[in-house]
Design an enzyme around this catalytic site. Structure first.
Site, PDB file in Angstrom:
ATOM      1  N   LYS A  42      49.428  39.173  48.149  1.00  0.00           N
ATOM      2  CA  LYS A  42      48.434  38.773  47.043  1.00  0.00           C
ATOM      3  C   LYS A  42      48.942  37.424  46.490  1.00  0.00           C
ATOM      4  CE  LYS A  42      45.389  41.207  43.691  1.00  0.00           C
ATOM      5  NZ  LYS A  42      45.524  42.185  42.718  1.00  0.00           N
TER       6      LYS A  42
HETATM    7  O1  G3P Z   1      44.581  43.572  39.848  1.00  0.00           O
HETATM    8  C1  G3P Z   1      43.342  42.607  39.872  1.00  0.00           C
HETATM    9  C2  G3P Z   1      42.325  42.804  38.805  1.00  0.00           C
HETATM   10  O2  G3P Z   1      41.545  43.839  39.160  1.00  0.00           O
HETATM   11  C3  G3P Z   1      43.115  43.060  37.436  1.00  0.00           C
HETATM   12  O3  G3P Z   1      42.085  42.768  36.388  1.00  0.00           O
HETATM   13  O4  G3P Z   1      41.201  42.224  34.285  1.00  0.00           O
HETATM   14  O5  G3P Z   1      41.711  44.750  34.857  1.00  0.00           O
HETATM   15  O6  G3P Z   1      43.554  42.719  34.596  1.00  0.00           O
HETATM   16  P1  G3P Z   1      41.939  43.071  34.883  1.00  0.00           P
END
Ligand code: G3P
Length: 217
Positions: free
Chosen positions: A83
């Site tokens: 990633k």
């Molecule tokens: O891990 C990638 C993404 O899904 C994280 O998004 O906004 O839940 O931190 P968030």
């Protein structure tokens, strides 16, 4: 549509993977920090719990550092996807990984223009952050539809991985918008099974069945 879990909690992952409905896993530096465990250890354990792609994010912000870290992460297991943040340095690293046969997930995508660059850099996956756009008053799901239209128009192979998912409606909307995958927090994944009318209907079926006094076995 592939459903990934966005987590480093291996106990919850093992429980939900047993449903056979978990196609892969994504992690990020914040989730690794939350686990309180060494990154390589938790990524290796996750890779043993699912056969599908497991995204492990580099920590460097410079191309050479990303390449060194990504090659090490790719060596942890065959299902590791490296990633990389959607920056100029990240997309240069992405192209290198593509030439080396290392799968990549370009993350922190917030515009269709960014997604276009990631596809041109040969990203295996692009992670548009739907929930964080919504949090800022934008329409995060429209970004999925825009990227879908661009990728289809120019026949890019990069898979759209809807990320920053906040609720089951996001999963449905991402599927309708043409995302190839969604990465879902475990609590939201569990909520996907639930509907009050299903629970009510099952209660009624069981009540009526009990009145028959019958046994199927
Ligand atoms: O891990 C990638 C993404 O899904 C994280 O998004 O906004 O839940 O931190 P968030």
């Amino acid at each position: 549509m592939q459903l990934f879990l966005d987590t480093t909690d291996t106990a919850i992952l093992a429980d939900l993977a047993a449903t056979g409905l978990v196609d892969g896993v994504t992690t990020n530096p914040s989730l690794i920090a939350k686990s309180g465990r060494p990154m390589l250890e938790v990524i290796a354990e996750i890779c043993g719990l699912v056969e599908g792609p497991v995204s492990a994010e580099v920590a460097s912000t410079e191309t050479e550092g990303m390449l060194a870290e990504g090659r090490k992460l790719a060596g942890v297991a065959t299902n590791v996807v490296v990633k990389i943040p959607l920056t100029r340095a990240g997309l240069v690293a992405c192209a290198h990984f593509g030439r080396e046969g290392i799968q990549t997930n370009v993350t922190l995508c917030f515009s269709a223009a960014q997604a276009l660059l990631a596809a041109k850099a040969g990203a295996s996956y692009i992670s548009p952050f739907v929930g964080r756009l919504d949090d800022h008053g934008a329409d995060g799901m429209s970004l999925i539809a825009e990227i879908r239209a661009i990728y289809d128009a120019y026949e890019f192979d990069t898979e759209i991985l809807a990320a920053s998912i906040r609720n089951p409606a996001h999963v449905t909307a991402a599927a309708l918008a043409g995302a190839d995958c969604a990465t879902i927090p475990p609590g939201v994944f569990t909520d996907l099974f639930k509907h009050p009318l299903t629970e009510k209907g099952l209660e009624q079926f069981m009540s009526d069945w009990a009145k028959t006094g019958q046994s199927i076995l």
